[in-house]
Design an enzyme around this catalytic site. Structure first.
Site, short mmCIF file in Angstrom:
data_model
loop_
_atom_site.label_atom_id
_atom_site.label_comp_id
_atom_site.label_asym_id
_atom_site.label_seq_id
_atom_site.Cartn_x
_atom_site.Cartn_y
_atom_site.Cartn_z
N HIS A 18 30.54 38.79 48.67
CA HIS A 18 31.02 37.84 49.67
C HIS A 18 31.94 38.93 50.55
O HIS A 18 31.82 38.97 51.71
CB HIS A 18 31.76 36.67 49.31
N LYS A 42 27.77 20.83 44.46
CA LYS A 42 28.32 21.77 43.43
C LYS A 42 29.55 21.04 42.65
O LYS A 42 30.37 20.41 43.55
CB LYS A 42 28.39 23.08 43.73
N ARG A 91 20.74 38.10 50.22
CA ARG A 91 20.61 39.01 48.98
C ARG A 91 19.22 39.21 48.76
O ARG A 91 18.54 40.17 49.41
CB ARG A 91 21.41 38.11 47.87
N SER A 129 27.78 33.36 42.33
CA SER A 129 29.13 32.90 41.64
C SER A 129 29.05 32.21 40.30
O SER A 129 29.62 32.27 39.38
CB SER A 129 29.78 31.76 42.54
N1 COA Z 1 27.26 38.35 47.22
C1 COA Z 1 27.10 37.40 46.10
N2 COA Z 1 26.85 36.28 46.06
C2 COA Z 1 26.43 35.67 47.09
C3 COA Z 1 26.59 36.32 48.52
C4 COA Z 1 26.88 37.50 48.25
N3 COA Z 1 27.05 38.27 49.68
N4 COA Z 1 26.02 35.28 49.34
C5 COA Z 1 26.11 34.24 48.68
N5 COA Z 1 26.10 34.46 47.35
C6 COA Z 1 25.91 33.47 46.17
C7 COA Z 1 26.97 32.18 46.25
O1 COA Z 1 28.02 32.74 45.56
C8 COA Z 1 26.38 31.01 45.64
O2 COA Z 1 26.24 31.09 44.60
P1 COA Z 1 26.22 29.74 43.61
O3 COA Z 1 25.20 29.03 44.15
O4 COA Z 1 26.14 30.24 42.07
O5 COA Z 1 27.49 28.86 43.82
C9 COA Z 1 24.70 31.42 46.08
O6 COA Z 1 24.76 32.87 46.53
C10 COA Z 1 24.33 30.63 47.31
O7 COA Z 1 25.27 30.93 48.37
P2 COA Z 1 25.22 30.16 49.80
O8 COA Z 1 23.71 29.77 50.05
O9 COA Z 1 26.27 30.66 50.63
O10 COA Z 1 25.45 28.59 49.15
P3 COA Z 1 27.06 27.83 49.02
O11 COA Z 1 26.89 26.59 48.02
O12 COA Z 1 28.06 28.86 48.86
O13 COA Z 1 27.03 27.46 50.69
C11 COA Z 1 26.79 26.05 52.56
C12 COA Z 1 26.12 26.55 51.21
C13 COA Z 1 27.96 25.31 51.99
C14 COA Z 1 27.25 27.14 53.61
C15 COA Z 1 25.81 24.99 53.01
O14 COA Z 1 25.48 24.18 52.15
C16 COA Z 1 26.51 24.16 54.33
O15 COA Z 1 26.87 24.54 55.47
N6 COA Z 1 26.74 22.97 54.10
C17 COA Z 1 27.49 22.09 54.89
C18 COA Z 1 26.44 20.73 55.39
C19 COA Z 1 25.45 21.23 56.10
O16 COA Z 1 25.69 21.71 57.43
N7 COA Z 1 24.30 21.20 55.76
C20 COA Z 1 23.00 21.34 56.59
C21 COA Z 1 22.63 22.95 56.55
S1 COA Z 1 20.97 23.11 57.46
#
Ligand code: COA
Length: 171
Positions: A18, A42, A91, A129
């Protein structure tokens, strides 16, 4: 005009992957708001305050980085903040499907907001994560993948590691 981007996620906890996206994002943007999602499906290990503190500490108080929390739609949050760009890290190939849906749906909801992708560093292409928490929970050393404060917090919460991680293989 300030070039502002929103970098959303759960960040439970923030990883070096991140931080790599955040630092490289700052090459293109004057300010980045790291937006911690409150209402995701989550069950986070760390509170919002803890997650925020870990990100700010890792960024060494860089004034260009703000950490905030949001609930509801990310595009609405971006609108409230006056941001036109949502920054995302890609990723592995597996991320593409979700990011494809995410960016198209967001575009339908708010056509003026664009999703911009940065490819994650090679070292973090397989890290998430949850994987970090799982390895830490079962006694693996995660210090190669997270900043120092996160390593300490994980150790406090989940126990000290028993198994060291080997250095990345060289060709
Ligand atoms: N390096 C390492 N890990 C990474 C990474 C990076 N550069 N980028 C992402 N990851 C990991 C994250 O830690 C996460 O791990 P986890 O699933 O074990 O927690 C996984 O990859 C997925 O990341 P991400 O896709 O960013 O999911 P998130 O849960 O962290 O965030 C939101 C998702 C919150 C951004 C998204 O659900 C959202 O915007 N929600 C709001 C509601 C909304 O608008 N919904 C409609 C969307 S169309």
């Amino acid at each position: 005009m300030t070039r502002l981007a929103i970098y959303p996620g759960t960040f439970d906890p923030v990883t070096n992957g991140h931080l790599d996206i955040l630092r490289r994002g700052l090459v293109a943007f004057d300010r980045i708001v790291v937006a911690l999602a409150e209402n995701v499906r989550k069950q986070p290990l760390f509170t919002l305050e803890e997650r925020k503190a870990m990100i700010l500490d890792a960024m060494g108080g860089d004034a260009r980085v703000e950490v905030d929390a949001f609930s509801g739609l990310i595009v609405e949050y971006a609108q409230q903040r006056g941001a036109k760009i949502i920054l995302r890290g890609l990723r592995a190939l597996a991320d593409f499907e979700y990011e494809f849906q995410f960016s198209h749906m967001n575009r339908r909801l708010a056509p003026e907001i664009h999703t911009l992708f940065l490819m994650t560093s090679e070292e973090s292409s397989y890290v998430s994560s949850s994987l970090i928490k799982e390895v830490a929970q079962f006694g693996g050393d995660v210090s190669a993948f997270v900043p120092e404060l996160v390593r300490r917090k994980l150790e406090e919460r989940l126990g000290a590691p028993r198994l060291a991680v080997a250095p990345a293989p060289r060709p």
